[in-house]
Design a protein around this motif. Sequence first.
Motif, PDB file in Angstrom:
ATOM      1  N   CYS A  24      -0.561   2.039   8.869  1.00  0.00           N
ATOM      2  CA  CYS A  24       0.058   0.848   8.278  1.00  0.00           C
ATOM      3  C   CYS A  24      -0.980   0.252   7.330  1.00  0.00           C
ATOM      4  N   ARG A  27       1.393  -5.071   5.749  1.00  0.00           N
ATOM      5  CA  ARG A  27       2.470  -5.603   6.595  1.00  0.00           C
ATOM      6  C   ARG A  27       2.716  -7.045   6.191  1.00  0.00           C
ATOM      7  N   MET A  44       6.612  -3.114   5.968  1.00  0.00           N
ATOM      8  CA  MET A  44       5.330  -2.417   6.003  1.00  0.00           C
ATOM      9  C   MET A  44       5.304  -1.323   4.959  1.00  0.00           C
TER      10      MET A  44
END
Length: 173
Positions: A24, A27, A44
């Motif tokens: 990730c 976000r 994300m």
Amino acid sequence: MEPNYTPLSDIDPMLDDVKVSARCISRWKSHPAGRPNEIWSLDMVLQDPQGNRVQATVRTKENINKFQLLIDEGSCYRTGNFGIGENGGKFPLLNHRFKIAFYKNTSVTRLPSFDNNVRGFKFEPFPNFASKRFTDTDVVDVIGTIVSITDPVPFNSSGVDQIRRNVVLEDPE
């Protein structure tokens, strides 16, 4: 047994039992226009070990609460049981044809880091940036020195008054 991961570049709604390994790299929470205290979705950007990127979205309040506690920027995850849909809209964030939707039964398991690129930078050489050797929908990074920034310049886009600033960069080399 090591699971088979699908590269993010190959995800497709027609595939069954897709599992991805991705970091990730960004976000954020999206809000309806004019209602900053109301959360519309958790979004994300995921990047796999090959550098492929895709946007992922969580829509329901219950799922937003669940996944915002599980997923951190910079961490790597194995993810499965998610939906894959068209990456539509007027201004898609990434040029990937599809995007991922997290559901109640989406599985997310933290993995050891697969590289040191925690922020997911995709550096382009300065000459490529200056000559624009990528598309308008590519998200790229460049190292340069800011030479100047203009005062706000008003403009109208689709009937909405907005402002922008022009930035001049210089190649540090």
